[in-house]
Design a protein around this motif. Structure first.
Motif, PDB file in Angstrom:
ATOM      1  N   LEU A 187      13.142 -34.889  13.955  1.00 19.09           N
ATOM      2  CA  LEU A 187      13.314 -33.691  13.142  1.00 19.09           C
ATOM      3  C   LEU A 187      12.003 -32.929  13.009  1.00 19.09           C
ATOM      4  CD1 LEU A 187      15.668 -34.840  10.225  1.00 19.09           C
ATOM      5  CD2 LEU A 187      16.190 -33.244  12.078  1.00 19.09           C
ATOM      6  N   ALA A 188      10.910 -33.658  12.864  1.00 23.34           N
ATOM      7  CA  ALA A 188       9.612 -33.006  12.783  1.00 23.34           C
ATOM      8  C   ALA A 188       9.286 -32.266  14.084  1.00 23.34           C
ATOM      9  CB  ALA A 188       8.528 -34.025  12.465  1.00 23.34           C
ATOM     10  N   GLU A 189       9.605 -32.867  15.205  1.00 22.39           N
ATOM     11  CA  GLU A 189       9.390 -32.195  16.491  1.00 22.39           C
ATOM     12  C   GLU A 189      10.243 -30.936  16.603  1.00 22.39           C
ATOM     13  OE1 GLU A 189       7.276 -32.751  18.934  1.00 22.39           O
ATOM     14  OE2 GLU A 189       6.327 -34.395  17.850  1.00 22.39           O
ATOM     15  N   SER A 190      11.474 -31.015  16.076  1.00 20.44           N
ATOM     16  CA  SER A 190      12.357 -29.849  16.116  1.00 20.44           C
ATOM     17  C   SER A 190      11.776 -28.700  15.291  1.00 20.44           C
ATOM     18  CB  SER A 190      13.736 -30.239  15.577  1.00 20.44           C
ATOM     19  OG  SER A 190      14.570 -29.104  15.474  1.00 20.44           O
ATOM     20  N   SER A 191      11.268 -29.000  14.094  1.00 19.47           N
ATOM     21  CA  SER A 191      10.693 -27.946  13.265  1.00 19.47           C
ATOM     22  C   SER A 191       9.432 -27.357  13.893  1.00 19.47           C
ATOM     23  CB  SER A 191      10.396 -28.488  11.868  1.00 19.47           C
ATOM     24  OG  SER A 191       9.490 -29.572  11.933  1.00 19.47           O
ATOM     25  N   LEU A 192       8.667 -28.173  14.605  1.00 20.97           N
ATOM     26  CA  LEU A 192       7.499 -27.650  15.311  1.00 20.97           C
ATOM     27  C   LEU A 192       7.914 -26.681  16.409  1.00 20.97           C
ATOM     28  CD1 LEU A 192       5.224 -30.828  15.582  1.00 20.97           C
ATOM     29  CD2 LEU A 192       4.825 -28.786  14.186  1.00 20.97           C
ATOM     30  N   ARG A 193       9.019 -26.964  17.064  1.00 22.71           N
ATOM     31  CA  ARG A 193       9.515 -26.042  18.097  1.00 22.71           C
ATOM     32  C   ARG A 193       9.920 -24.707  17.464  1.00 22.71           C
ATOM     33  NH1 ARG A 193       7.352 -29.403  20.107  1.00 22.71           N
ATOM     34  NH2 ARG A 193       7.872 -30.741  21.876  1.00 22.71           N
ATOM     35  N   SER A 194      10.471 -24.742  16.248  1.00 25.42           N
ATOM     36  CA  SER A 194      10.828 -23.493  15.567  1.00 25.42           C
ATOM     37  C   SER A 194       9.588 -22.661  15.277  1.00 25.42           C
ATOM     38  CB  SER A 194      11.576 -23.801  14.265  1.00 25.42           C
ATOM     39  OG  SER A 194      12.795 -24.472  14.532  1.00 25.42           O
ATOM     40  N   ILE A 195       8.491 -23.337  14.909  1.00 19.26           N
ATOM     41  CA  ILE A 195       7.237 -22.613  14.676  1.00 19.26           C
ATOM     42  C   ILE A 195       6.740 -21.987  15.971  1.00 19.26           C
ATOM     43  CG2 ILE A 195       4.843 -22.865  13.959  1.00 19.26           C
ATOM     44  CD1 ILE A 195       5.748 -25.143  12.136  1.00 19.26           C
ATOM     45  N   ASP A 196       6.792 -22.741  17.059  1.00 14.32           N
ATOM     46  CA  ASP A 196       6.365 -22.203  18.356  1.00 14.32           C
ATOM     47  C   ASP A 196       7.250 -21.029  18.780  1.00 14.32           C
ATOM     48  OD1 ASP A 196       4.430 -24.146  18.391  1.00 14.32           O
ATOM     49  OD2 ASP A 196       5.577 -25.531  19.647  1.00 14.32           O
ATOM     50  N   GLN A 197       8.556 -21.137  18.494  1.00 14.67           N
ATOM     51  CA  GLN A 197       9.468 -20.040  18.830  1.00 14.67           C
ATOM     52  C   GLN A 197       9.093 -18.771  18.079  1.00 14.67           C
ATOM     53  OE1 GLN A 197      13.413 -20.542  17.363  1.00 14.67           O
ATOM     54  NE2 GLN A 197      14.299 -18.934  18.641  1.00 14.67           N
ATOM     55  N   ALA A 198       8.797 -18.918  16.784  1.00 18.60           N
ATOM     56  CA  ALA A 198       8.413 -17.747  15.992  1.00 18.60           C
ATOM     57  C   ALA A 198       7.126 -17.125  16.516  1.00 18.60           C
ATOM     58  CB  ALA A 198       8.257 -18.145  14.522  1.00 18.60           C
ATOM     59  N   GLN A 199       6.185 -17.946  16.942  1.00 18.75           N
ATOM     60  CA  GLN A 199       4.940 -17.416  17.486  1.00 18.75           C
ATOM     61  C   GLN A 199       5.189 -16.664  18.792  1.00 18.75           C
ATOM     62  OE1 GLN A 199       1.977 -17.360  16.074  1.00 18.75           O
ATOM     63  NE2 GLN A 199       1.126 -16.226  17.827  1.00 18.75           N
ATOM     64  N   SER A 200       6.062 -17.203  19.641  1.00 15.44           N
ATOM     65  CA  SER A 200       6.393 -16.518  20.904  1.00 15.44           C
ATOM     66  C   SER A 200       7.094 -15.187  20.633  1.00 15.44           C
ATOM     67  CB  SER A 200       7.278 -17.423  21.765  1.00 15.44           C
ATOM     68  OG  SER A 200       6.597 -18.616  22.104  1.00 15.44           O
ATOM     69  N   LEU A 201       8.011 -15.184  19.651  1.00 13.09           N
ATOM     70  CA  LEU A 201       8.685 -13.937  19.297  1.00 13.09           C
ATOM     71  C   LEU A 201       7.691 -12.906  18.770  1.00 13.09           C
ATOM     72  CD1 LEU A 201      11.914 -15.299  17.558  1.00 13.09           C
ATOM     73  CD2 LEU A 201      11.755 -14.178  19.786  1.00 13.09           C
ATOM     74  N   TYR A 202       6.692 -13.364  18.037  1.00 15.60           N
ATOM     75  CA  TYR A 202       5.684 -12.452  17.511  1.00 15.60           C
ATOM     76  C   TYR A 202       4.902 -11.798  18.649  1.00 15.60           C
ATOM     77  CZ  TYR A 202       1.596 -10.716  15.020  1.00 15.60           C
ATOM     78  OH  TYR A 202       0.599  -9.914  14.533  1.00 15.60           O
ATOM     79  N   GLU A 203       4.498 -12.603  19.614  1.00 20.05           N
ATOM     80  CA  GLU A 203       3.736 -12.057  20.740  1.00 20.05           C
ATOM     81  C   GLU A 203       4.573 -11.062  21.532  1.00 20.05           C
ATOM     82  OE1 GLU A 203       0.628 -12.443  21.124  1.00 20.05           O
ATOM     83  OE2 GLU A 203       0.376 -13.945  19.555  1.00 20.05           O
TER      84      GLU A 203
END
Length: 464
Positions: free
Chosen positions: A343-359
């Motif tokens: 679950l922690a790995e999944s939430s980290l992927r959500s953070i990475d997704q948000a960063q990619s969307l920002y860029e």
């Protein structure tokens, strides 16, 4: 004038087909103020923002002590059946083992009944106060507070985006109504001139000055001018109705702020790009989404930590007979069916997704700002490029008027010159509207929609 008389006069004017004369005059600043006060969409976005902010405020004390008061009143009735046969048998066996004289004496005693029913009933009440104080939660309370804060930031970004969009919509409808009203006025003025020429052509035909073909051409031009004038007026009425609905006006609105164009170019492109990266609501919303993902990850990590809490409870009685308890507890989940690490790995992927969307959003916004900045400059150049055509149209009309008086021009040539002048003037007004629309879209893309009035005040060329 009494209100009833004023209403009758207004209805009489509308019946005569004069809605424009009775329209409510309104400048752009007033229209913008009414939009902010009356727009349902803006009100809904503000209500959503206020709701999110109240949630954030309500959670500021999260993680603090919880004190509760409990009380109850009760009545009970309890009955219990006791079987006494085993006791009678045990007593009989014990008597049989005694010496005969003593056994004879005890044997004559009455025996216990076979069973006995015990019954008890009572009423009572009790009250107590209890408290729990989380001493350590692994950061769960902080994560929850920050999550609600990030949700409030998202609502703020949504409200800002709605404001920018409604600002652009108002600009389009306000100056669109101004444009269509001007186009209708030009068409109607041309129609009045052509009606005069048509009447003059009939007189010239009766006098034998012109041929019948020229008379027929004048009449055909008149019918076409009437059709174009009716069409332009219908478009103006529709645009005025759209503007009135936008500002929720009770009557038809007549915009008084003229179309405008800035003579010089606006600030360079980097100025608007920097403003977009600093103020665009879309980027702020993605940042808020990223903050929410980070706090969800922090909350999941907190659930893997031990939880320490203090607790206490006391009966609400006076004296030493009151019961109470107090202590410190620890709770640590050692195993559950969920894989917390995954679950922690999944939430980290959500953070990475948000960063990619920002860029990606950052790149798209930079491109959008550049596109709209170029469109604004092209609209400015297009407006000024029409100045020679307007001068030519004015000069041709002047020559045709002189030529008709001197007999070197025909009525049809004069009508064509008048229609061409109205066409060129309408196209120039259309170019000014395209410039204003491009300006509003550029300001929206750069997160500066509220700066529109400042650019409007700087305009040194107005299409009156």
């Amino acid at each position: 004038m009494r209100p009833i008389a004023r209403l009758c006069l207004l209805l009489f004017g509308l019946a005569l087909g004069l809605p424009a004369a009775w329209a409510q005059p309104m400048d752009f600043a007033t229209a913008q103020q009414k939009l902010r006060q009356r727009s349902d969409r803006l009100a809904a976005s503000q209500q959503a923002l206020q709701g999110a902010q109240l949630k954030r405020e309500a959670a500021q004390g999260l993680g603090g002590p919880v004190i509760s008061l409990g009380a109850m009143a009760y009545a009970y009735n309890a009955s219990l059946d006791l079987n006494l046969d085993p006791i009678n048998q045990s007593v009989g066996g014990a008597v049989a083992q005694l010496p005969p004289p003593l056994a004879g004496v005890l044997g004559s005693l009455p025996s216990l009944p076979a069973s006995y029913t015990l019954q008890r009933s009572d009423t009572n009440s009790t009250a107590s106060v209890s408290g729990v104080w989380p001493l350590y939660t692994g950061g769960a309370a902080e994560a929850a507070r920050r999550l609600l804060g990030a949700q409030a930031d998202e609502a703020q970004a949504d409200a800002a985006q709605t404001t920018e969009e409604m600002q652009t919509l108002l600009v389009q409808r306000y100056f669109g109504a101004q444009l269509t009203e001007r186009a209708a006025a030009l068409r109607e003025a041309a129609l009045r001139n052509i009606e005069q020429h048509d009447s003059a052509a009939q007189k010239m035909l009766d006098a034998g000055v012109i041929a019948r073909i020229e008379r027929l051409q004048a009449r055909a031009a008149l019918e076409d001018a009437r059709r174009q004038a009716r069409k332009a007026r219908d478009e103006a009425e529709l645009a005025a109705a759209a503007l009135a609905r936008t500002v929720k006006a009770s009557a038809r609105v007549r915009p008084t702020s003229p179309l405008f164009v800035l003579t010089e170019p606006v600030e360079p492109l980097p100025h608007f790009v920097d403003a977009a990266l600093a103020h665009h609501p879309g980027l702020a919303k993605i940042n808020a989404k990223k903050g929410q993902a980070e706090q969800l990850h922090a909350a999941q990590e907190a659930l893997r930590q031990p939880q320490v809490f203090a607790f206490g409870q006391r009966e609400l009685k006076t004296g030493r007979s009151a019961d109470w308890v107090a202590g410190v507890g620890v709770r640590w989940t050692l195993f559950d069916p969920l894989d917390r690490k995954t679950l922690a790995e999944s939430s980290l992927r959500s953070i990475d997704q948000a960063q990619s969307l920002y860029e990606q959003a950052r790149s798209d916004i930079e491109l959008l700002v550049e596109k709209r900045w170029m469109a604004l400059e092209q609209a400015r150049q297009a407006f000024w490029s029409q100045q020679p055509a307007l001068e030519v149209a004015d000069e041709v009309l002047r020559l045709r008027q002189v030529g008709l008086r001197e007999g070197t021009s025909t009525t049809q040539e004069l009508i064509d010159a008048q229609l061409n002048q109205a066409k060129v003037q309408t196209e120039r007004a259309q170019a000014a509207y395209e410039y204003i629309k491009a300006l509003a879209e550029l300001l929206e893309a750069s997160g500066q929609g509220d700066a529109f009035e400042r650019y409007m005040a700087r305009a040194n060329t107005k299409v009156e």
